[in-house]
Design a protein around this motif. Structure first.
Motif, PDB file in Angstrom:
ATOM      1  N   GLN B 279      28.948 -22.631   1.976  1.00  0.00           N
ATOM      2  CA  GLN B 279      28.653 -22.449   0.548  1.00  0.00           C
ATOM      3  C   GLN B 279      29.308 -21.207  -0.042  1.00  0.00           C
ATOM      4  OE1 GLN B 279      26.595 -24.771  -1.140  1.00  0.00           O
ATOM      5  NE2 GLN B 279      26.922 -25.865   0.778  1.00  0.00           N
ATOM      6  N   GLN B 280      29.325 -20.143   0.747  1.00  0.00           N
ATOM      7  CA  GLN B 280      29.742 -18.865   0.166  1.00  0.00           C
ATOM      8  C   GLN B 280      30.941 -18.272   0.891  1.00  0.00           C
ATOM      9  OE1 GLN B 280      25.942 -16.833   0.487  1.00  0.00           O
ATOM     10  NE2 GLN B 280      25.611 -17.049  -1.708  1.00  0.00           N
ATOM     11  N   ILE B 293      30.685 -11.644  -3.286  1.00  0.00           N
ATOM     12  CA  ILE B 293      30.128 -12.900  -2.774  1.00  0.00           C
ATOM     13  C   ILE B 293      30.494 -14.008  -3.761  1.00  0.00           C
ATOM     14  CG2 ILE B 293      28.034 -14.120  -2.081  1.00  0.00           C
ATOM     15  CD1 ILE B 293      26.791 -11.250  -1.723  1.00  0.00           C
ATOM     16  N   ASP B 295      30.799 -18.174  -4.796  1.00  0.00           N
ATOM     17  CA  ASP B 295      30.356 -19.552  -4.599  1.00  0.00           C
ATOM     18  C   ASP B 295      31.628 -20.397  -4.479  1.00  0.00           C
ATOM     19  OD1 ASP B 295      28.376 -21.783  -4.694  1.00  0.00           O
ATOM     20  OD2 ASP B 295      29.612 -22.309  -6.432  1.00  0.00           O
TER      21      ASP B 295
END
Lengths: 695, 368
Positions: B279-280, B293, B295
């Motif tokens: 996801q990240q 961070i 997405d």
């Protein structure tokens, strides 16, 4: 060669096999390899195909792929490197190096412990021996004498084969016979053939044993009383009838002795087969010269060298927070003309260089600090005119290491003038300043020569880098236009970077230094090698030129650095290095020869300085050692009572308390300054003569 | 009063215990201190990070050997460490996890750096960064048998190969050449380069062009991208390449072998890692001293956390995709740090001081 589509198909099969095996839990320890043939014998450059199968315990193909690779890189190549999905590989094996080699295989599995490994031996013989050459071509011996034989073995690749087992034999042992170590003793007159043999290759030489004309021996020396460490030259003459000299008679020297002191202390010394003798312990020695059953002897009295002096601690400057590295001392200029200053670096710290007023060595104090982006300021140097300082950088946060140019004309207010980091990302470990140029050891691979005539605009003018495989360099020192570098395994190198001009003023220096006599072609932009001496131990860490005032001999003193117990020693615990200083005589630059060594038991050598005929040797945990290196140098200088003094530095508030770790020293006026990695800056003075300890 | 609280006891209990339930795991991380010749083992309990052990490494007490890359064997039994400086060649060291005793070492090329063991081949792949000199020589990836600790192959790639990681299948090895701005794909089984790709804007397939040829063409000019890291997505369909010099991360479509997206970052992105849940994307910003961070799906930066020192370096994410552990170098005598970032709350949870110039970082294990 496989096509792309076949490769893809193979991989799909492999991956499927790999993971399906894991899911099924195939007991991989039951798998085993089958090689066909089960071993190989290949010449260098030859290749052959081997079929390798990975079978299960039922002897069937395992349907498990495996890898194939040839042992250590560059010895054996294998193609392909992987089997098919059923567990079969037809592998082309090619040998590149001689030796007992292997082709290795390992099954592919997800779990490491499931992997099955095996290897197939591949014997690649060294090229056959081609010839043996005796080191002497004509042999004539006198009856009753002995001669050590030697020969060089070459293989078909014309490489010298030191590993070959060479044996000598005599065609008639009643005339002359070899011992197990290649020494031939002539028993009676006659002619023989001496054979040197390796495997099936033989070489022979004729040896004639003639009647020994020697009927007596004479032995003399100019001295009969010397000190330990003094080299006495003995002259031996083999005499024939009528006391005529037999010039070609081989003469063997030996000695016996009784030490002055105690029971158990040996009368130790060294005698060379050209008649030079040096004693390590005081006592009465008898030197023998023998030839053909005749001998002569002469006794000499050896007394203690008696050079020991008291050493006085004049001052100490504590550096408690960081490890201290190198130092430099210099006289002030301008308004500081009557003052003296020092600079010390820091190791593994905060990029600090400390500037000290050492005018009064008993009250040394830090007067300025220069902080640069670095962890280690390993080396510090000041120009001869006292205006420019150079500090090195390692561990810069932006990895732009290199060196920093300082204006040190006012040591109370040192200013950064410029930085130089072009092509120096790996770090500069050591530098030297000579005639407006910085010699910077760059990344441990080479030294760059940077012009700093305008300190604000330094620029590179030359580079010196060795060509040997895996070459590496540690330090460089420049005197009279010769750069002396220390290069680990490549040893010490002398390079002409602008040797002294050939004129009347320089004539004495040029005549005294055989390397300078060969200079003249090099410059800062064209560093030109003059001579070198390799170091098979790979420990060469420092190089310092030494022209003996007492003998005129010219040496490069090569210092070791060796940490045999080094693993984990950085954990704030005292280190335990070893090593020493090697005296390499360069009187003949074409054939430099190590004649003496200075090593302190249970201590490790680091930097050095020579003043006159005195060596100042940093011996890490062994403290600062001061050695008399006057006179001819031969053998083990430590054991010869040549140590004038030593000082063990340590401080309870040091970076590492109560642990000596001397980095380097510099003589200055009548003081010796030195830095100790664990505690800081010291000033000592050599004092009066001590009461001589009995040797 | 007590009675009044009864209805809330459950709530209070949860309030007190929830963090412990959520974070009731211990995380163990190894991190190198390049200017200290030391490796630190850090334990993080979900709230607090502390140094369990400091392991001195190297053999020369008065030379900095520079522990740089570190990684754990797939079974967690060993950790491997590249030591950058030698005389002149660097080494790969093998240590036992837990006891941290040295097992063996092998000499490699100039300045060996990032490394990883393939769970498929069992072999270890390490780039020879060759930081030294004029940055105009191509370097290599060394392939090592980590059981025998022998180097079995050396594959030539680009100039100053740095960040390197294996695909999740363990069958492909990816590295970026910092000073030739190229992404290299190496077949981990065949031990040969299969593809390369320029990480710059004018990217193109670069098949067959040899660096020898490039060198003969004249003095090498430094690319502005200076890629420093590559990390594969867990689905093995995309790679994330950090272009340190142009402040961006580029996403590479492995199938199409072309850049599919570009993420503009803060200054000096250096390392990155994709969370195991895919996801990240966590990126360290070396110059900005921050950690970003992202997405991955939306391509949006979700948070930007200031690091505790000035030079952010490496990052590793816990297997539960909950925490990012960031090594931060510091400057001069400043201790390095391992910063722990909660990827849910996007906040710095804690940090632990380690030796100077914190660099390589590897996740060892997670325990309940």
């Amino acid at each position: 060669m496989m096509t792309q589509s076949r490769k893809c198909f193979t991989f799909i099969l492999l991956i499927t096999t790999l993971f399906s095996n894991d899911e099924k839990g195939v007991p991989e320890d039951s798998l085993y390899f089958q090689f066909n043939p089960d071993s190989l014998y290949l010449e260098v450059g030859d290749s052959t195909v081997v079929t390798i199968r990975l079978l299960n315990e039922g002897g069937e193909l395992s349907n498990n792929p495996f890898y194939v690779y040839g042992g250590e890189r560059g010895t054996v190549s294998t193609y392909p490197r992987i089997s098919d999905s059923t567990g079969v590989a037809k592998v082309l094996v090619k040998a590149f190096k001689p030796g007992d080699l292997t082709v290795n295989v390992r099954s592919i599995s997800v779990k490491r412990n499931d992997r099955v490994r095996d290897e197939m031996p591949v014997t690649v013989p060294f090229p056959p021996i081609a010839r043996i050459e005796f080191d002497e071509s004509v042999y004539r011996m006198y009856e009753g004498t002995s001669l050590q034989f030697s020969a060089t073995v070459f293989d078909e690749a014309s490489l010298v084969r030191d590993d070959a087992e060479l044996s000598f034999s005599s065609s008639n042992i009643s005339v002359a016979e070899f011992d197990d170590f290649g020494k031939l003793t002539a028993k009676s007159t006659g002619r023989i053939k001496v054979s040197a043999q390796v495997e099936n290759v033989t070489s022979t030489v004729d040896v004639r044993v003639v009647r020994n004309p020697v009927r007596g021996m004479e032995l003399s020396s100019a001295l009969d009383k010397v000190r330990t460490g003094d080299v006495i030259h003995f002259t031996a003459k083999a005499l024939g009838r009528g006391s005529r000299a037999v010039e070609d008679a081989p003469i063997e020297f030996s000695y016996t002795g009784i030490a002055d002191y105690g029971i158990g202390l040996p009368a130790a010394g060294q005698i060379s087969q050209d008649g030079r003798f040096v004693a390590e312990t005081a006592g009465l020695y008898t030197i023998y010269a023998a030839s053909g059953g005749y001998s002569a002897q002469k006794s000499v009295k050896v007394v203690p060298r008696d050079v020991k002096r008291e050493v006085e601690l004049i001052g100490f400057g504590l550096v408690p927070d960081y490890y201290t590295s190198d130092l430099w001392i210099w006289p002030g200029i301008g308004k500081y003309e009557n003052k003296d200053f020092a600079v010390t670096g820091t190791w593994g710290g905060d990029g600090n260089a400390y500037f000290w007023d050492v005018t009064d060595p008993s009250a040394m104090k830090i007067i300025d600090t220069v902080k640069v982006d670095a962890r280690t300021v390993n080396d510090v140097k000041i120009s001869e005119d006292g205006r420019v300082g150079i500090i090195t950088r390692e561990g810069a946060s932006n990895r732009k290491n290199g060196f920093v140019v300082l204006d040190v004309s006012d040591p109370y207010n040192v200013e950064v003038v410029s930085t130089f980091n072009d092509d120096m990302t790996g770090g500069v470990h050591n530098t030297f300043i000579y005639e407006n140029h910085v010699y910077a050891v760059n990344n441990g691979r080479k030294y760059d020569i940077i012009n700093i005539q305008d300190p604000a605009e330094p620029y590179r003018v030359g580079v010196y880098e060795l060509k040997s495989p895996g070459h590496s360099i540690h330090d460089v020192w420049v005197v009279d236009g010769i750069a002396y570098s220390s290069n680990w395994t490549d040893g010490v190198h002398a390079v002409d970077v602008g040797g002294l001009a050939f004129n009347e003023r320089n004539m004495p220096m040029i005549q005294a230094n055989p390397l300078l006599a060969r200079a003249g072609k090099g410059s800062t932009s064209n560093p030109t090698p003059i001579s070198f001496k390799t170091d098979p131990t790979g420990r060469n860490h420092a190089a310092f030129p030494f022209l003996s005032e007492s003998t005129g001999d010219f040496f490069i003193i090569a210092g070791d650095e060796d940490f045999p117990h080094g693993v984990g020693a950085t954990k704030d615990e005292p280190s335990n290095p070893r090593g020493g200083f090697h005296f390499i005589n360069f009187n003949d630059p074409d054939s430099p020869e190590e004649t003496a060594i200075y090593q302190v038991p249970e201590a490790g050598s680091h930097n050095l300085w020579v003043k006159g005929d005195t060596l100042l040797a940093a011996f890490y945990q062994g403290g600062l050692r001061i050695l008399d290196i006057s006179g001819e140098l031969m053998g083990d200088l430590y054991k010869q009572g040549r140590e004038i003094a030593f000082f063990i530095s340590a401080h309870k508030e040091g970076r590492l308390p109560n642990a000596p770790m001397v980095w380097g020293a510099q003589p200055y006026r009548d003081i010796i300054f030195f830095s100790d990695m664990n505690s800081g800056l010291y000033a000592i003075r050599i004092g009066s003569k001590t009461k001589e300890e009995s040797d | 009063m007590i009675k009044k609280l009864y209805p809330y006891w459950g709530f209070l209990f949860l309030a007190v215990m929830l963090p412990a339930l959520v974070n009731g795991k211990d995380y163990y991380i190894y991190a190198t201190a390049e200017s200290e010749d030391e490796v630190a083992l850090i334990k993080f309990d979900g709230k607090k990070a502390h140094v369990e052990k400091r392991i001195p490494v190297g053999v020369w007490p008065v030379e900095i050997e520079g522990p740089h890359g570190i990684n754990i064997s797939p079974d967690g039994e060993y950790w491997y460490l590249s030591m950058a400086h030698g005389i002149p060649f660097g080494h790969l060291y093998k240590y036992k996890t837990g006891t941290d005793e040295m097992v063996d070492r092998v000499e490699l090329g100039l300045f060996p750096a990032t490394l990883q063991v393939s769970h498929a081949t069992g072999l270890l792949y390490v780039v020879n960064f060759n930081l030294h000199g004029g940055h105009d020589e191509v370097s290599t990836v060394s392939i090592v048998d980590p059981e025998e600790m022998i180097e079995i192959e050396r594959v030539e790639t680009g100039i100053m190969p740095h960040g390197s990681r294996l695909s999740n299948s363990g069958l492909k090895h990816y590295s970026v050449a910092m000073m030739s701005a190229e992404l290299y794909e190496l077949d981990a089984m065949q031990m040969s380069v299969t593809r390369k790709l320029s990480t710059g804007k004018k990217h193109q397939m670069m098949k067959g062009m040899q660096h020898h040829t490039m060198n003969k063409m004249g003095k090498h000019s430094m690319p502005k991208e200076k890629p420093t890291w590559v990390y594969p997505h867990p689905n093995d369909q995309f790679l994330y390449v950090v272009n340190n010099g142009t402040d961006e991360v580029v996403e590479v479509d492995i199938g199409k072998w072309m850049i599919s997206r570009r993420f503009a970052t803060d200054k000096g992105p250096y390392n990155c890692e994709v969370s195991p849940d895919g996801q990240q994307l966590v990126v360290t910003y070396k110059t900005a001293a921050k950690t970003g961070i992202w997405d991955i799906k939306s391509g949006k930066e979700l948070g930007r956390i200031k690091n505790t020192r000035k030079v952010s370096h490496g990052v590793v994410i816990s297997p539960d995709s909950r925490f990012a552990f960031v090594s931060v170098e510091g400057i001069g005598a400043e201790p390095g740090s391992v910063d722990v970032i909660d990827l849910v709350s996007m906040k710095l949870v804690d940090q632990a001081d380690i030796g100077k110039q914190a660099g390589g970082i590897a996740f060892w294990k997670m325990e309940n």
